[in-house]
Motif scaffolding. Structure first.
Motif, mmCIF file in Angstrom:
data_model
loop_
_atom_site.group_PDB
_atom_site.id
_atom_site.type_symbol
_atom_site.label_atom_id
_atom_site.label_comp_id
_atom_site.label_asym_id
_atom_site.label_seq_id
_atom_site.Cartn_x
_atom_site.Cartn_y
_atom_site.Cartn_z
ATOM 1 N N ARG A 1 25.535 42.329 40.689
ATOM 2 C CA ARG A 1 25.015 42.602 42.035
ATOM 3 C C ARG A 1 25.551 41.614 43.046
ATOM 4 N N ASP A 2 25.628 40.366 42.647
ATOM 5 C CA ASP A 2 25.970 39.314 43.594
ATOM 6 C C ASP A 2 27.461 38.975 43.612
ATOM 7 N N SER A 3 28.238 39.657 42.793
ATOM 8 C CA SER A 3 29.668 39.351 42.725
ATOM 9 C C SER A 3 30.352 39.723 44.042
ATOM 10 N N PRO A 4 31.383 38.974 44.431
ATOM 11 C CA PRO A 4 32.097 39.310 45.680
ATOM 12 C C PRO A 4 32.902 40.585 45.516
ATOM 13 N N LEU A 5 33.204 41.205 46.633
ATOM 14 C CA LEU A 5 34.042 42.399 46.631
ATOM 15 C C LEU A 5 35.491 42.002 46.888
ATOM 16 N N ASN A 6 36.385 42.818 46.365
ATOM 17 C CA ASN A 6 37.805 42.610 46.672
ATOM 18 C C ASN A 6 38.040 42.858 48.157
#
Length: 1005
Positions: free
Chosen positions: A779-784
């Motif tokens: 959920r908290d991972s960054p987006l490309n």
């Protein structure tokens, strides 16, 4: 010269002098114009006859027995007999094709006039020779309501095999009408008891052979079907009136004679209505051979005797005398003359005495010579031994045998339309083999369709053992009972053992049995058990369903199981009346319902040799290069599995404490990312159909915890096509390490406890709530930064949560109840150690970084392991066969075995290119061919095709294009012992093997 011409004219007049009822169509070898004969035949026969002495002309009418399996010295004696007496032919019996061909060549080389070589090959050369094709018995063929074109093909194929072997006459078919269930000698050798069906099928068989230059001999004139005596051992009595004989027994003979049959064999029968002379066999009766057959029926072809060594003739007439009387009666060729010198002497004496005219004998000799020329003996060539066995076993006959079996299978009872079996998820099935010492081909085939537990019962078992088995069977609600009768003859009670009927009776009395009887159809009357003081009577009719395949072969076993499960239908009809319950013409039509059929490539227009060579070559390169230790390849076209093969070993060496285990077809593999399209994707498609999931909705619509995340508004269509800016993966396990390499709190422990219950290895256990951390990391991972195609595992880790939240059912339970169990895909499961022994599960990698052990029976993917082995991106295990059922359902537009799992509309939507304008090749969840060939799919794959590959070495592909209609599965453990071995990709083994199937389809047979 003038006298020679005069003799030939006279002989021709004798040869063609017939009564008013002449044979409507001349036998091919006597026709003035024929593609195998005509003037050439006549010239050669005339010229040879002119060179023969009167004694040599007699010899042309005699065939002696030959064997190619006798002890040393036998062949020399046979050669001496044939050469010394200048005999006309040899009828071969037991032996092998190479040995017989060598003996034939030797005999022919020593014969001035080439020998006519004959055999009894009613059901193919295998009736006498090993290593040759065995076709069904005629009774089995009689069960086919139509399909006479198949019988013609059998005759044509057999003729080609016979000619390849140097054989010229087949003493077949039997046109006897078997209306006596106790007939000990004809029985299963008859097409049945319907004279019209017998005639029609026999005619197809005869035409197939004679159209391909093989002489035939319809038998056993004037009809051996209604007798309880075997003429091999005694003289049978036929006590029928002439009217009855005309109405029934003679009918097929009359019809086939008028159609141009080339030969008729006379039986050893006593028939007072035709010859009142006491104990005179029909073979020796002028009334039957000459008056009835030649004059009244007008037969002009070759008249053969039945074997002259049989007790039916020798009981009252010794050898030699019997032969002379046969010639006197009008016989053209004597088969199996035992005392040749005596026979020749007595025939010469009969000529001298005027009982046989030289003119008549010469006419018969001329007819034999014409037959020899017609089969090509005027241009004799020895049998070529090179490739003989392979030439005698063409793969086309494997297909023909399968077609025969499929067309003849007869369903005699089908209570409440039980067959074909449906709703497999409601069935607990046990298969019980009766009178078999091992797991049968029937049981093995049944196990291809669903979970089937195998049992066996034999007459040799102690009553206590039988009782234990019967007690175990109470846990099942359906019993598949396969009765193995290893003898088809009535004299052996059809192969029934002491307790066969009792064992069957105990099973049918449960009310749960589907019974398949692999044996003579008349055995059905013996599978009844009378009542006694202990138990009431039991009858075969108590079975829920009854299948009759007529004989015991691998074909009948395998295809009977396929019938029961609906891969094929049934249209067979009883060719005879067994009793009041099972009567002529009985048979219930069953339709196929679309389950996988297991067959050979030729059935779908593919050359099996080409396909096998291509696949073997590609896989063997992979094995030699150590791209993987072993694999399973399975291919289907049009819903028919045409290639299944296991290669190599589970591992490269004996590192697991024993010799590497050979890969088996039903071994379980870690599917890796194939899990995505076998679990998450079908689950979502089902929810789309139910209106519970919208691919154009947002992530936060189904994941409330994502509402405030950077992924809240991402659309699922972008997620499923890997262009939603999600990271490719997250190494979750690395976040559990401290800098010094120890485990962080609330991560791992070396021992299981209530707080650390999740088993990662035998000595590593995860904190019970750690999955929450994983989901939060996603959920908290960054987006490309850029919206473009990046293959990502992350969303697939979330789908089990979504499915459970929408349905209220745990993900694995949903998959098994919705798809796998109804499909019969019993091996598809997470955490297979719960259900299967380790030796059936193929190891994957030795994990030297995280788990410090060999990964065996546990998911290879680290993230899935930390989720308890269950995820939407990895963790599924199963066999190639069961995985194929899922993808075959996709190929069939969401339907399988009459059940619609996913709508065709939804299948079409998920498997189409979603964003081709962006250069994105993905469907929804599915991989599709690159727009320019990159090796991710077979080179010939069409735009409608789809599938997926897996990190561990797995691959599956479907191409629904009508030109191909294929389904393909490749399972391997290329990561053993290390994932650093990527040769399977550099060699492109998986897609090249799939391409071999495309090429085989394009090439055809």
């Amino acid at each position: 010269m003038t006298s020679c011409r005069s003799l030939l004219v006279t002989l021709l007049s004798v040869l063609f002098s017939v009564a008013a009822f002449a044979q409507t169509t001349l036998p091919s070898f006597l026709q003035p114009t024929n593609r195998y004969g005509g003037p050439r035949v006549n010239r050669w026969a005339d010229s040879v006859l002119a060179t023969l002495t009167p004694d040599e002309r007699i010899s042309q009418l005699i065939m002696v027995a030959g064997y190619s399996n006798r002890k040393p010295g036998y062949e020399d004696s046979l050669v001496t007999l044939v050469r010394t007496n200048k005999l006309g032919g040899v009828v071969f019996f037991q032996g092998g094709p190479i040995r017989q061909a060598k003996l034939t060549n030797r005999l022919q080389a020593l014969s001035t006039v080439p020998l006519l070589i004959a055999m009894d090959a009613e059901w193919g050369l295998a009736m006498r020779l090993d290593s040759t094709v065995r076709y069904p018995y005629q009774m089995t063929l009689g069960a086919m309501p139509g399909s006479d074109s198949l019988i013609y093909r059998m005759g044509a194929n057999l003729a080609k095999q016979a000619r390849r072997l140097g054989m010229h006459v087949n003493f077949a078919p039997s046109v006897d009408i078997n209306n006596n269930p106790n007939n000990p000698v004809i029985n299963f050798r008859s097409f049945g008891e319907d004279k019209y069906a017998v005639t029609r099928k026999a005619l197809a068989y005869v035409r197939g052979m004679e159209d391909n230059q093989l002489l035939t001999s319809i038998k056993h004139f004037p009809g051996h079907g209604d007798t309880g005596t075997d003429s091999h051992y005694d003289l049978p009595l036929i006590s029928k009136s002439r009217v009855e004989l005309d109405s029934l027994e003679l009918y097929p003979f009359r019809q086939l004679i008028n159609a141009g049959a080339s030969g008729v064999m006379i039986a050893h029968l006593s028939i007072p209505a035709l010859d009142t002379t006491r104990n005179r066999p029909s073979t020796l009766s002028p009334n039957i051979v000459t008056n009835l057959l030649k004059d009244e029926l007008g037969f002009q072809g070759l008249v053969f005797s039945d074997a002259m060594n049989m007790k039916g003739v020798t009981k009252y007439f010794p050898s030699g005398q019997a032969d002379e009387l046969g010639i006197e009666a009008g016989m053209d060729v004597l088969e199996f003359t035992e005392d040749v010198p005596a026979a020749l002497a007595l025939i010469k004496q009969a000529i001298a005495d005027g009982r046989i005219t030289q003119q008549s004998l010469d006419a018969r000799c001329l007819k034999v010579l014409r037959a020899k020329a017609w089969v090509g003996l005027d241009k004799y060539k020895p049998v070529v031994l090179d490739n003989l066995v392979s030439d005698l076993n063409p793969v086309q006959d494997v297909l023909l045998n399968r077609q025969f079996t499929e067309a003849s299978l007869t369903v005699l009872k089908n209570d409440k339309n039980l067959l074909p079996l449906q709703h497999l998820d409601t069935l607990r099935i046990a298969s019980v083999a009766i009178e078999s010492e091992k797991v049968t081909a029937f049981q093995q085939m049944a196990g291809n369709y669903t979970q089937v537990d195998h049992f066996r019962l034999t007459s040799k078992m102690a009553d206590s053992t039988v009782a234990k088995v019967l007690d175990s069977l109470q846990a099942y609600n359906l019993l598949l009972v396969d009765v193995h009768l290893n003898n088809i003859r009535p004299g052996t009670r059809y192969g029934m053992q002491a307790k066969t009927a009792t064992l069957v009776g105990d099973l049918v009395a449960t009310g749960k049995a589907v019974v398949t009887v692999f044996g003579n159809v008349y055995s059905l009357d013996r599978l009844n058990v009378p009542a006694d003081s202990a138990r009431p009577g039991r009858t075969i009719e108590q079975a829920r369903a009854i299948v009759m395949p007529y004989q015991l072969t691998d074909y009948t076993e395998e295809l009977s199981a396929q019938l029961i499960f609906g891969a094929i239908g049934a249209s067979g009809k009883l060719p005879v009346t067994v009793n009041q319950r099972f009567r002529l013409g009985d048979g219930i039509a069953i339709n196929a319902i679309g389950r996988l059929k297991y067959t050979i490539p030729e059935e779908v227009g593919i050359d099996s040799r080409f396909l096998t060579r291509q696949v073997d070559s590609l896989v063997n390169v992979g094995l030699e290069q150590k791209a993987f230790p072993g694999c399973v390849v399975q291919m289907a076209r049009n819903g028919k599995v045409i290639f299944r093969k296991a290669y190599g070993k589970h591992t490269y060496d004996a590192s697991l404490g024993a010799e590497p285990k050979t890969v088996q077809l039903d071994d379980l593999y870690d599917m890796a990312s194939v899990t995505k399209v076998s679990t998450s994707t079908p689950a979502l498609m089902r929810l789309v159909d139910e209106g519970k999931f919208n691919v154009d909705g947002k992530m936060s619509d189904y994941l409330p915890s994502f509402k405030k995340s950077n992924k809240a508004d991402i659309v699922w269509r972008d997620v499923l096509t890997h262009q939603a800016r999600l990271r490719a993966w997250i190494p979750f396990w690395m976040d559990t390490r401290e800098e010094d390499g120890s485990w962080k709190p609330k991560t791992f422990k070396a021992e299981r406890s209530a707080r650390y219950p999740i088993e990662i290895t035998d000595s590593l256990y995860l904190f019970k709530n750690y999955s929450k951390t994983i989901f939060e990391q996603i959920r908290d991972s960054p987006l490309n930064a850029k919206k473009e195609y990046v293959y990502s595992d992350l969303s697939f880790i979330l789908y089990p949560q979504i499915v459970k939240r929408i349905t209220g059912v745990p993900f694995e339970d949903f998959l098994k109840t919705t798809f796998y169990k109804p499909l019969g895909a019993a091996t598809l499961t997470y955490n297979p150690r719960r259900f299967y022994k380790l030796d059936r599960i193929v190891p994957t990698e030795y994990d030297s970084l995280f788990r410090k052990t060999l990964i065996w029976g546990r998911v290879h993917d680290e993230g899935a392991a930390m989720l308890g082995g269950l995820s939407g991106h990895a963790g599924l295990f199963g066999s190639a066969n069961d995985l194929m059922k899922v993808f075959e359902m996709y190929r069939q537009k969401g339907s399988y075995a009459g059940q619609q799992y996913i709508s065709a509309k939804t299948i079409a939507e998920f498997t189409r290119y979603q964003f081709p304008e962006l250069g994105n090749r993905r469907g929804l969840g599915f991989e599709k061919p690159s727009f320019a060939y990159t090796g991710n799919a077979p080179r010939s794959a069409t735009k409608d095709s789809f599938g997926h590959s897996g990190f561990t070495g797995t691959f599956t592909w479907v191409d629904p294009d009508p030109a191909y209609n294929l389904t393909y599965v490749f399972l391997a453990n290329r990561v053993y012992p290390t994932r650093n071995n990527n040769k399977i990709s550099s060699l492109n083994t998986r897609t090249y093997v799939a391409e071999a199937l495309y090429q085989a389809i394009k090439r055809g047979i």
